[in-house]
Design a protein around this motif. Structure first.
Motif, PDB file in Angstrom:
ATOM      1  N   LEU A 117      16.606  40.583  69.102  1.00 40.57           N
ATOM      2  CA  LEU A 117      16.169  41.301  70.298  1.00 40.57           C
ATOM      3  C   LEU A 117      14.686  41.649  70.263  1.00 40.57           C
ATOM      4  O   LEU A 117      14.063  41.867  71.306  1.00 40.57           O
ATOM      5  N   ALA A 118      14.116  41.708  69.066  1.00 39.31           N
ATOM      6  CA  ALA A 118      12.703  42.060  68.933  1.00 39.31           C
ATOM      7  C   ALA A 118      11.794  40.858  69.096  1.00 39.31           C
ATOM      8  O   ALA A 118      10.567  41.004  69.159  1.00 39.31           O
ATOM      9  N   LEU A 119      12.401  39.664  69.167  1.00 37.64           N
ATOM     10  CA  LEU A 119      11.586  38.452  69.277  1.00 37.64           C
ATOM     11  C   LEU A 119      11.060  38.270  70.705  1.00 37.64           C
ATOM     12  O   LEU A 119      11.708  38.695  71.673  1.00 37.64           O
ATOM     13  N   PRO A 120       9.904  37.645  70.851  1.00 38.66           N
ATOM     14  CA  PRO A 120       9.312  37.451  72.191  1.00 38.66           C
ATOM     15  C   PRO A 120      10.226  36.679  73.120  1.00 38.66           C
ATOM     16  O   PRO A 120      10.832  35.682  72.724  1.00 38.66           O
ATOM     17  N   GLY A 121      10.321  37.165  74.377  1.00 40.91           N
ATOM     18  CA  GLY A 121      11.060  36.464  75.415  1.00 40.91           C
ATOM     19  C   GLY A 121      12.536  36.748  75.466  1.00 40.91           C
ATOM     20  O   GLY A 121      13.243  36.246  76.347  1.00 40.91           O
ATOM     21  N   VAL A 122      13.057  37.546  74.506  1.00 37.66           N
ATOM     22  CA  VAL A 122      14.495  37.829  74.491  1.00 37.66           C
ATOM     23  C   VAL A 122      14.859  38.892  75.518  1.00 37.66           C
ATOM     24  O   VAL A 122      15.849  38.763  76.250  1.00 37.66           O
ATOM     25  N   LEU A 123      14.061  39.967  75.584  1.00 33.99           N
ATOM     26  CA  LEU A 123      14.307  41.039  76.547  1.00 33.99           C
ATOM     27  C   LEU A 123      13.319  40.909  77.705  1.00 33.99           C
ATOM     28  O   LEU A 123      12.125  40.666  77.512  1.00 33.99           O
ATOM     29  N   SER A 124      13.820  41.086  78.898  1.00 34.30           N
ATOM     30  CA  SER A 124      12.961  41.041  80.077  1.00 34.30           C
ATOM     31  C   SER A 124      13.401  42.116  81.050  1.00 34.30           C
ATOM     32  O   SER A 124      14.574  42.486  81.095  1.00 34.30           O
ATOM     33  N   THR A 125      12.453  42.649  81.821  1.00 35.59           N
ATOM     34  CA  THR A 125      12.763  43.643  82.848  1.00 35.59           C
ATOM     35  C   THR A 125      12.506  43.020  84.205  1.00 35.59           C
ATOM     36  O   THR A 125      11.542  42.282  84.400  1.00 35.59           O
ATOM     37  N   GLU A 126      13.365  43.348  85.146  1.00 36.68           N
ATOM     38  CA  GLU A 126      13.219  42.818  86.500  1.00 36.68           C
ATOM     39  C   GLU A 126      12.173  43.623  87.231  1.00 36.68           C
ATOM     40  O   GLU A 126      12.290  44.842  87.374  1.00 36.68           O
ATOM     41  N   SER A 127      11.109  43.034  87.683  1.00 35.62           N
ATOM     42  CA  SER A 127      10.022  43.719  88.389  1.00 35.62           C
ATOM     43  C   SER A 127      10.197  43.561  89.884  1.00 35.62           C
ATOM     44  O   SER A 127      11.001  42.762  90.363  1.00 35.62           O
TER      45      SER A 127
END
Length: 319
Positions: A117-127
């Protein structure tokens, strides 16, 4: 007097609050204001409203003319909305890569999901930019309606306070009119008393020094004093200012292009108009006091000045 007499009046101090809930969450808007020569908006929002700051200020402008207005707006999204989302494709790619690396190194495959989960691109927020135009428009309308509701309550409170001030101002106006009327009655006697005192002094001098005095000289001196102490014009202008003040206060005043004073205040906010008229009233009162030269008139002048100062303090709180 009823509130209907002053539908256009608002105090510059007040507060208003609204709270609305819907598909976009719970929106709380609070407005508070203090005196200011112009209009100054201070906006404080949480992150969920960053994209709608323009909507908030636009909904407030046009409803308020003067004052420093602090706007607190907070939007709490519905449960689950706005939380980070897991990019499952990215997780699968990372897991596959780790498995291949472990196999190549001949070590046990141990995949730690929390580490992934800490890796780039795994978590994203909807803007807001990721949302459809229809959703953004509904949210914009939702925020605008919440702000408008707060402004309506805010203006209702300001109007209620302004009506109370207007009633006091009308009472003070009546006091000034009464005092001005007393001065009007006393004014003719000032010249008569001056003539009597002058004749008394002349007769005393005649008795002591036997000096001849022509009646025409006495008449000329009395006439000069009468011209210097004539306050009829100032009283007329003061009465006109009182009438104008009452008309602006009640919203019945129509600008008169032939009058410099009325023309100058025609396009100003009510509070500024009234403040300008008060300055003119004070000027005429000062002139009356300096020209009349009478102790009883001076007493009324003092009372009128005190009344004008009370009016000035109240008017400074009007929008």
């Amino acid at each position: 007097m009823t509130d209907d007499l002053y539908p256009h009046l608002r105090s510059m101090t007040g507060q208003g609050r609204s709270e609305v809930s819907g598909e976009h969450g719970n929106l709380v808007v609070e407005l508070r204001s203090v005196n200011h020569r112009g209009l100054k908006l201070v906006l404080r929002t949480n992150d969920a409203l960053n994209a709608f700051e323009g909507v908030i200020t636009e909904s407030v402008r046009g409803q308020i003319e003067r004052g420093t207005v602090t706007i607190h707006a907070t939007l709490k999204p519905p449960p689950g909305q706005g939380l980070p989302r897991v990019n499952q494709a990215a997780v699968a790619a990372y897991a596959s890569g780790l498995a291949e690396a472990a196999q190549g190194l001949s070590v046990p495959t141990q995949i730690d999901l929390s580490g992934l989960l800490a890796l780039p691109g795994v978590l994203s927020t909807e803007s807001v930019a990721d949302e459809s135009d229809a959703v953004i428009e509904r949210r914009r309308q939702f925020v605008a309606e919440g702000v408008v509701a707060a402004v309506e309550r805010f203006n209702h409170m300001r109007h209620h306070e302004a009506v109370a001030m207007a009633r006091v101002l009308q009472s003070v106006l009546a006091t000034i009119r009464e005092r001005a009327g007393m001065i009007q009655e006393l004014a003719p006697g000032v010249i008569g008393r001056y003539r009597d005192r002058l004749l008394e002094k002349i007769q005393k001098l005649l008795a002591e020094h036997h000096l001849p005095v022509e009646p025409v000289d006495v008449i000329r001196e009395v006439q000069l004093f009468a011209d210097r102490s004539d306050i009829s014009e100032e009283l007329t202008r003061l009465a006109s200012h009182l009438e104008l003040f009452s008309g602006v206060l009640e919203g019945t005043h129509t600008a008169d292009a032939k009058s410099d004073a009325r023309g100058e205040i025609a396009n100003e906010a009510v509070g500024r108009k009234l403040d300008f008229i008060i300055q003119e009233m004070f000027r005429e009162t000062n002139t009356i006091g300096s020209k009349a030269g009478n102790a009883r008139i001076a007493e009324h002048i003092v009372e009128i000045k005190c009344a004008i100062e009370r009016m000035r303090e109240l008017v400074q709180n009007l929008e």
